[in-house]
Structure formats: structure tokens, C-alpha cells
Design an enzyme around this catalytic site. Structure first.
Site, PDB file in Angstrom:
ATOM      1  CE  LYS A 167      -4.050  -2.166   2.064  1.00 38.09           C
ATOM      2  NZ  LYS A 167      -5.073  -2.133   3.132  1.00 38.09           N
ATOM      3  CG  ASP A 218      -7.942   0.008   3.287  1.00 35.53           C
ATOM      4  OD1 ASP A 218      -8.689  -0.761   2.659  1.00 35.53           O
ATOM      5  OD2 ASP A 218      -6.700  -0.103   3.303  1.00 35.53           O
TER       6      ASP A 218
END
Length: 282
Positions: A67, A103
């Protein structure tokens, strides 16, 4: 020219439910979806992503451990990705990648809409300071929590995450070995891989728990078992894995790629029914 393709990148990735989720979204919305899982080591991630784009890849999700690397590879980013310093959703724009982080939105929607939690005024302990933690920290603060305490086994990483939030006095870092000095929390979130696959279990001071504590693991499936076992032993009021967050963040990604936000409840229920052991955000 190859058909538009979508994928999730990670290592390991064979466990990922993302292809199943996006296929279900596509079927429900009448949209043909070519979405697959691609495993890539950290060293090979950048090259794998470019090869994917050359073969018609126009959108991708990114999970552990890529990420933060994905963030660095983007030419443009949303404000929430910029604040997080991590990217989990990629959209091809011209010859470059545009990055977002869904997220945090996925976690907050799961906790509030699905599980009925009111996050306002809560003290929150966030375990971990990697890409997953960075993705959810800004959204938790925006949701109105009282205080965010970040603990990581490498203290410098926790300090860096807290500094990036830009909210001194409300976002704080703590030493992992001194957690018993932090008092209790209404929400404890595991964004680490502690206890995963090593048989060692998961251990935290019981003093962190009060009568209202909800424990959430951003992992799902077997990876979430050690933390959730600790939460049950500590008599947390609620304990959830990251499957709901995974479905909700996937819906956010799907909307960016296809222009419609799919309904999530049926997909979530089907995944739960399919395997009772599904108990991390991708």
C-alpha cells in the site's frame, strides 16, 4: 486492444476474497467484470503493476505489503490517500496511476451502518502503523472519535503516522511494551500481522478493555483468529473481523471504476454463509 481488466495485488494473495466480491458486484449490477488476483513480491510490485497496465489493466486494489509502495507509484492522489500516505485503490488515467484509499471509509461504514456503533467520543487504540493502519486512521478521526492512540513495535513508525495526522493532542503514539499504562479504550483495532501463522497467539494487557470495548481485526479468515481469540478471552463487548470492511471498501473501489456503488449486504451475507471461518482488510 485487451479488454479492461481489474486486479488485486498482494503477497500472499491466494486467500483474497476480492475477486469473488467484485464478481458478485458485477453480476448484481449487470456489469461484466474481469478481476483477478496477482501475487507480487515487494521487489517485483512496480514491474508487475506496469505489466498489468500494458495488458489492459485500468483499475486495481492493493493489499499487504504494497500500500505504501503504491502511494509512491501514483502520479496523482485523492486527499484521503495523501493524508494516509498509503493507497489501496488505483485507477489508470492516461499513462499514469491515480491513487485513492478506501480502507477508512470502508471500516467506518462497516462499524456504523452494519454494526450500529457510534464512534463519536470514543477512545481508540490502533495497533500497527503500516499501510492498513494509515488507511483507517484519518477516517476514524473524521468520524468524531475522542482520541486515537497508535502503538507499533517500531515506535518511529507510530510517531510518523501520528505526525502525518496533524492533530496533536488528539492523535498520540504509545510504546507497545507500555500499553498497560494507557488506560482503557472503547475501540481496539488490530492492523498488524501479530500472531498470524506463528502459533504464538496474541497477547495484550486486559486493562485496555472496559465494559463497552469493541475489538476489530482488519484481517479476515484465519489471520484474524489470534486477535479475536484474545478479544473473547478479555470479555470485549463486541469483536469483529475485517470482512465487512473488505466488502465496503471494495464497493467504494467499484464505484470509482464503474460509476455505481453496489449494494453490499447480500454479498457480505453470502461470504459469511460460504465459510464460517471467514473472520482483514484485504
Amino acid at each position: 486492444m485487451s479488454a479492461a481488466r481489474y486486479a488485486v495485488f498482494g503477497q500472499p494473495i491466494a486467500h483474497s476474497q476480492s475477486p469473488r466480491i467484485h464478481a458478485a458486484f458485477g453480476e448484481a449490477e449487470g456489469i461484466a467484470v474481469d478481476y483477478r488476483a496477482i501475487e507480487a513480491t515487494p521487489a517485483a510490485f512496480a514491474a508487475a503493476l506496469e505489466a498489468f497496465a500494458a495488458d489492459g489493466g485500468v483499475g486495481a486494489n492493493v493489499t499487504l505489503p504494497h500500500k505504501e509502495a503504491a502511494f509512491a507509484l501514483c502520479a496523482t492522489r485523492t486527499s484521503r490517500a495523501q493524508r494516509a500516505g498509503a493507497v489501496n485503490t488505483l485507477l489508470r488515467k492516461g499513462q499514469a496511476w491515480h491513487g485513492d484509499n478506501t480502507d477508512g471509509a470502508g471500516l467506518v461504514r462497516d462499524l456504523t451502518a452494519r454494526h450500529g456503533l457510534d464512534l463519536r467520543g470514543r477512545r481508540v487504540l490502533l495497533l500497527g502503523a503500516g499501510g492498513a493502519a494509515r488507511g483507517v486512521a484519518p477516517a476514524l478521526l473524521d468520524a468524531g472519535i475522542l482520541e486515537l492512540v497508535v502503538a507499533n513495535r517500531t515506535p518511529e513508525r507510530a510517531d510518523a503516522l501520528v505526525d502525518a495526522m496533524g492533530e496533536p493532542g488528539r492523535a498520540l503514539s504509545a510504546y507497545w511494551d507500555a500499553l498497560r499504562e494507557q488506560g482503557d479504550f472503547e475501540l481496539i483495532i488490530n492492523a498488524t500481522a501479530a500472531g498470524r501463522g506463528d502459533g504464538a497467539g496474541f497477547s495484550l494487557p486486559l486493562s485496555l478493555v472496559n465494559s463497552l470495548t469493541t475489538a476489530v481485526d482488519l484481517n479476515y479468515g484465519e489471520a484474524a483468529i489470534p486477535f479475536l481469540a484474545w478479544a473473547r478471552a478479555a470479555a470485549c463487548r463486541n469483536s469483529f473481523d475485517g470482512l465487512g470492511m473488505l466488502v465496503e471498501q471494495a464497493a467504494e473501489s467499484f464505484q470509482q471504476w464503474h460509476g455505481v456503488r453496489p449494494r453490499t449486504d447480500d454479498v457480505y451475507a453470502a461470504l459469511r454463509a460460504r465459510d464460517a471461518l471467514l473472520v482483514t482488510a484485504d
